[in-house]
Design a protein around this motif. Sequence first.
Motif, PDB file in Angstrom:
ATOM      1  N   ALA A 178       1.101 -39.097  -9.374  1.00 25.16           N
ATOM      2  CA  ALA A 178       0.205 -37.980  -9.071  1.00 25.16           C
ATOM      3  C   ALA A 178       0.916 -36.627  -9.098  1.00 25.16           C
ATOM      4  N   HIS A 179       2.244 -36.624  -9.068  1.00 25.97           N
ATOM      5  CA  HIS A 179       3.021 -35.375  -9.024  1.00 25.97           C
ATOM      6  C   HIS A 179       4.085 -35.387 -10.120  1.00 25.97           C
ATOM      7  N   PRO A 180       3.700 -35.046 -11.352  1.00 23.80           N
ATOM      8  CA  PRO A 180       4.658 -35.116 -12.459  1.00 23.80           C
ATOM      9  C   PRO A 180       5.843 -34.170 -12.306  1.00 23.80           C
ATOM     10  N   ARG A 181       5.744 -33.142 -11.481  1.00 23.36           N
ATOM     11  CA  ARG A 181       6.878 -32.220 -11.319  1.00 23.36           C
ATOM     12  C   ARG A 181       8.077 -32.893 -10.649  1.00 23.36           C
ATOM     13  N   PHE A 182       7.867 -34.046 -10.036  1.00 19.07           N
ATOM     14  CA  PHE A 182       8.955 -34.768  -9.385  1.00 19.07           C
ATOM     15  C   PHE A 182       9.524 -35.896 -10.244  1.00 19.07           C
ATOM     16  N   GLN A 183       9.103 -36.007 -11.494  1.00 16.87           N
ATOM     17  CA  GLN A 183       9.552 -37.110 -12.356  1.00 16.87           C
ATOM     18  C   GLN A 183      11.061 -37.111 -12.562  1.00 16.87           C
ATOM     19  N   ASP A 184      11.682 -35.939 -12.620  1.00 16.42           N
ATOM     20  CA  ASP A 184      13.125 -35.857 -12.857  1.00 16.42           C
ATOM     21  C   ASP A 184      13.953 -35.954 -11.575  1.00 16.42           C
ATOM     22  N   CYS A 185      13.308 -36.137 -10.463  1.00 18.48           N
ATOM     23  CA  CYS A 185      14.018 -36.205  -9.181  1.00 18.48           C
ATOM     24  C   CYS A 185      14.446 -37.638  -8.877  1.00 18.48           C
ATOM     25  N   ASP A 186      15.478 -37.740  -8.062  1.00 14.88           N
ATOM     26  CA  ASP A 186      15.914 -39.037  -7.550  1.00 14.88           C
ATOM     27  C   ASP A 186      15.164 -39.307  -6.256  1.00 14.88           C
ATOM     28  N   PHE A 187      14.699 -40.541  -6.096  1.00 17.53           N
ATOM     29  CA  PHE A 187      13.954 -40.916  -4.897  1.00 17.53           C
ATOM     30  C   PHE A 187      14.817 -41.817  -4.022  1.00 17.53           C
ATOM     31  N   ARG A 188      14.664 -41.612  -2.707  1.00 15.40           N
ATOM     32  CA  ARG A 188      15.395 -42.400  -1.731  1.00 15.40           C
ATOM     33  C   ARG A 188      14.432 -42.742  -0.600  1.00 15.40           C
ATOM     34  N   PHE A 189      14.649 -43.870   0.035  1.00 14.17           N
ATOM     35  CA  PHE A 189      13.795 -44.316   1.133  1.00 14.17           C
ATOM     36  C   PHE A 189      14.589 -44.288   2.434  1.00 14.17           C
ATOM     37  N   ASP A 190      14.119 -43.469   3.380  1.00 12.27           N
ATOM     38  CA  ASP A 190      14.791 -43.313   4.667  1.00 12.27           C
ATOM     39  C   ASP A 190      13.863 -43.763   5.792  1.00 12.27           C
ATOM     40  N   VAL A 191      14.459 -44.046   6.931  1.00 14.41           N
ATOM     41  CA  VAL A 191      13.713 -44.347   8.151  1.00 14.41           C
ATOM     42  C   VAL A 191      14.284 -43.463   9.250  1.00 14.41           C
ATOM     43  N   ILE A 192      13.395 -42.831  10.010  1.00 14.12           N
ATOM     44  CA  ILE A 192      13.820 -42.081  11.188  1.00 14.12           C
ATOM     45  C   ILE A 192      13.205 -42.766  12.402  1.00 14.12           C
ATOM     46  N   ALA A 193      14.079 -43.230  13.291  1.00 14.37           N
ATOM     47  CA  ALA A 193      13.636 -43.876  14.528  1.00 14.37           C
ATOM     48  C   ALA A 193      13.689 -42.836  15.645  1.00 14.37           C
ATOM     49  N   ILE A 194      12.572 -42.678  16.324  1.00 21.59           N
ATOM     50  CA  ILE A 194      12.451 -41.727  17.425  1.00 21.59           C
ATOM     51  C   ILE A 194      12.335 -42.527  18.719  1.00 21.59           C
ATOM     52  N   THR A 195      13.249 -42.260  19.634  1.00 18.99           N
ATOM     53  CA  THR A 195      13.257 -42.919  20.934  1.00 18.99           C
ATOM     54  C   THR A 195      13.289 -41.843  22.003  1.00 18.99           C
ATOM     55  N   PRO A 196      12.451 -41.916  23.030  1.00 19.66           N
ATOM     56  CA  PRO A 196      12.442 -40.891  24.071  1.00 19.66           C
ATOM     57  C   PRO A 196      13.822 -40.698  24.699  1.00 19.66           C
ATOM     58  N   GLY A 197      14.214 -39.422  24.869  1.00 18.64           N
ATOM     59  CA  GLY A 197      15.472 -39.105  25.511  1.00 18.64           C
ATOM     60  C   GLY A 197      16.693 -39.209  24.612  1.00 18.64           C
TER      61      GLY A 197
END
Length: 129
Positions: free
Chosen positions: A98-117
């Motif tokens: 859906a976003h051809p402008r990002f075709q030349d970009c590298d994709f990475r999958f991250d996870v952010i874990a949020i824990t109180p405090g």
Amino acid sequence: MRRSSAKPAPERRQRAERAGRRAETLALWYLRLKGYRIEARRYRTPIGELDIVARRGRLIAVVEVKHRTRGGALGLADALDAVNTRRIMAATEWFRAAHPRFQDCDFRFDVIAITPGRWPHHMVNAFWS
């Protein structure tokens, strides 16, 4: 009639939804402080939703945000186990199409874990495509 134990009570579900939204907002600011530009938040596809799509240079990070009530190694492992990698990868392919402008970009999958405090725990390249 008794409420089924399979589905949480509506109030509990609403609290979890609010906590998840707060965690996503915190993750957005955390990524911005690390120099990322937010391209999409809660991006919906027919396959599923991407929590955050962030960009830094030619790198696109697809970030799944997990809110946990307890921290430590067990909480982080639980957060990573809860990630549905197949759904996220399929939704990312939809985003790329859906976003051809990002075709030349590298994709990475991250996870952010949020824990109180605690500070957000950013798991870079949490799983591979």
